[in-house]
Write an enzyme that holds these catalytic residues in place. Structure first.
Site, short mmCIF file in Angstrom:
data_model
loop_
_atom_site.label_atom_id
_atom_site.label_comp_id
_atom_site.label_asym_id
_atom_site.label_seq_id
_atom_site.Cartn_x
_atom_site.Cartn_y
_atom_site.Cartn_z
N TYR A 164 -5.87 3.30 -2.85
CA TYR A 164 -4.38 3.11 -2.98
C TYR A 164 -3.66 4.03 -4.04
O TYR A 164 -2.87 4.88 -3.66
CB TYR A 164 -4.24 1.58 -3.27
CG TYR A 164 -2.52 1.41 -3.36
CD1 TYR A 164 -1.50 1.55 -2.36
CD2 TYR A 164 -1.77 1.04 -4.91
CE1 TYR A 164 -0.35 1.24 -2.52
CE2 TYR A 164 -0.56 0.82 -4.87
CZ TYR A 164 0.42 0.90 -3.75
OH TYR A 164 1.62 0.89 -3.87
N LYS A 168 -1.39 7.59 -3.51
CA LYS A 168 -0.07 7.82 -4.07
C LYS A 168 0.18 9.10 -4.80
O LYS A 168 1.29 9.77 -4.87
CB LYS A 168 0.59 6.86 -4.89
CG LYS A 168 0.85 5.29 -4.25
CD LYS A 168 1.86 5.48 -3.20
CE LYS A 168 2.27 4.21 -2.56
NZ LYS A 168 3.21 4.09 -1.50
N1 LIG Z 1 5.38 -4.18 -4.66
C1 LIG Z 1 5.11 -3.24 -5.75
O1 LIG Z 1 4.69 -3.90 -7.04
C2 LIG Z 1 4.95 -1.97 -5.53
C3 LIG Z 1 4.77 -1.21 -6.45
C4 LIG Z 1 4.59 0.24 -6.63
C5 LIG Z 1 4.95 0.91 -5.34
N2 LIG Z 1 5.11 0.30 -4.26
C6 LIG Z 1 5.45 0.81 -3.07
O2 LIG Z 1 6.70 0.26 -2.46
C7 LIG Z 1 6.35 0.12 -1.04
C8 LIG Z 1 6.88 -1.13 -0.43
O3 LIG Z 1 5.89 -2.02 -0.91
P1 LIG Z 1 5.96 -3.40 -0.94
O4 LIG Z 1 5.57 -4.10 -2.10
O5 LIG Z 1 7.33 -4.20 0.00
O6 LIG Z 1 4.89 -3.99 0.35
P2 LIG Z 1 4.70 -4.89 1.50
O7 LIG Z 1 5.61 -6.08 1.21
O8 LIG Z 1 3.05 -5.15 1.94
O9 LIG Z 1 5.46 -4.15 2.72
C9 LIG Z 1 4.88 -3.11 3.23
C10 LIG Z 1 5.50 -2.71 4.25
O10 LIG Z 1 4.74 -1.58 5.27
C11 LIG Z 1 4.76 -1.85 6.48
N3 LIG Z 1 3.68 -1.28 7.28
C12 LIG Z 1 2.35 -1.02 6.53
N4 LIG Z 1 1.67 -0.33 7.63
C13 LIG Z 1 2.60 0.12 8.35
C14 LIG Z 1 2.27 0.88 9.38
N5 LIG Z 1 1.12 1.62 9.91
N6 LIG Z 1 3.51 1.43 10.31
C15 LIG Z 1 4.74 0.75 10.03
N7 LIG Z 1 4.84 0.11 9.08
C16 LIG Z 1 3.76 -0.47 8.16
C17 LIG Z 1 4.43 -3.30 6.56
O11 LIG Z 1 4.55 -4.00 7.94
P3 LIG Z 1 3.94 -5.34 8.39
O12 LIG Z 1 4.49 -6.53 8.05
O13 LIG Z 1 3.51 -5.11 9.92
O14 LIG Z 1 2.54 -5.34 7.74
C18 LIG Z 1 5.55 -3.72 5.64
O15 LIG Z 1 6.71 -3.86 6.34
C19 LIG Z 1 5.14 0.53 -0.72
O16 LIG Z 1 5.23 2.12 -0.55
C20 LIG Z 1 4.48 0.42 -1.72
O17 LIG Z 1 3.18 1.45 -2.24
C21 LIG Z 1 5.24 -1.55 -4.37
#
Ligand SMILES: NC(=O)c1ccc[n+]([C@@H]2O[C@H](COP(=O)([O-])OP(=O)(O)OC[C@H]3O[C@@H](n4cnc5c(N)ncnc54)[C@H](OP(=O)(O)O)[C@@H]3O)[C@@H](O)[C@H]2O)c1
Length: 241
Positions: A164, A168
């Protein structure tokens, strides 16, 4: 063609992506909710519409060439162009994830979604973005992809992560190359980190809300024409590579 700003958010059915869609919608924009699961997508669209957002669903699996091509066709039919693309969808590949034990299949799956998926979607949407007066691309990254932070003694850098965090870093590097290639266009492309937010991605252990996490994406999606490109930012400003 509509005067309304048209955005696409990938992985917009939940978490930070949903809040980015909601935030862009409150600006009066038309927001395409890119999501791979029909039920989850439609329920997100319904929720956004009931909050007054001009949302429409776009079936989109970022790992699937045909799905991404069909998504570009759908947006072209509906809107004729795209103003803002937010590449938000990502997976962690599951934890724990140590370099000494990681399954190569996990590495491939994470890079396929978090890096190649972004390239696939971006390149499919570029013809539509080029029709916009002020195109913006926002790639959702993470400070865990910062090699400077990862190698700083004593810094809080999250769990050891073979796939992961490096995905990034890879995304950051690719985004810099996009910025170089697109430097003679009006397209601004930047990386945003939402901070540690409570979402499915981390078992809801994050300390910020998804809405707080969406703020940096909204800021980068609404940059003025003389705004930065090829940068990596969180709410506090530039993040070291
Ligand atoms: N949460 C944090 O603390 C954090 C920190 C730093 C960066 N980020 C970044 O922020 C972004 C959003 O993260 P989040 O925390 O909101 O994650 P999340 O709740 O797990 O949501 C991830 C989203 O990506 C979708 N997804 C995954 N694989 C996919 C695919 N092959 N095609 C289309 N959609 C897909 C998921 O859809 P499904 O529902 O179908 O699985 C979901 O809608 C990501 O880029 C993550 O790396 C998050």
């Amino acid at each position: 063609m509509s005067e309304q700003t048209i955005a696409l958010v990938t992985g917009a059915n939940k978490g930070i992506g949903f809040e980015i869609a909601a935030g862009l919608g409150t600006l009066g924009w038309s927001v395409s909710v890119g999501a791979r699961d029909d039920e989850r997508r439609e329920s997100a669209v319904e929720k956004l519409r009931s909050a007054g957002v001009d949302a429409f669903g776009v079936p989109l699996d970022v790992t699937d060439d045909a799905s991404v091509a069909a998504a570009a066709e759908l947006i072209e039919e509906r809107a004729g162009r795209l103003d803002v693309l937010v590449n938000n969808a990502a997976v962690t590949g599951g934890m724990p994830q140590t370099p000494t034990t990681v399954d190569p299949a996990t590495m491939r799956a994470v890079v396929e979604t978090n890096v190649i998926g972004v390239i696939r979607v971006t390149n499919a949407m570029l013809p539509l973005l080029r029709r916009s007066a002020s195109p913006r691309i926002v790639n959702m990254s993470s400070t865990v992809g910062s090699l400077t932070r990862q190698s700083a003694p004593g810094a809080e850098t999250g769990p050891i992560s073979a796939a992961y965090a490096p995905s990034k870093t890879f995304l950051n590097a690719v985004t810099v190359q996009y910025a170089k290639e697109l430097s003679d266009t009006n397209i601004l492309i930047n990386l945003g980190c939402p901070g540690f937010c409570a979402t499915d991605l981390n078992g809801f252990r994050g300390v910020r809300t998804p809405e707080q996490g969406a703020a940096i994406a909204i800021k980068l999606a609404t940059l003025p024409d003389d705004g930065p490109t090829g940068g990596f930012f969180d709410d506090a400003g530039p993040i070291p590579w």
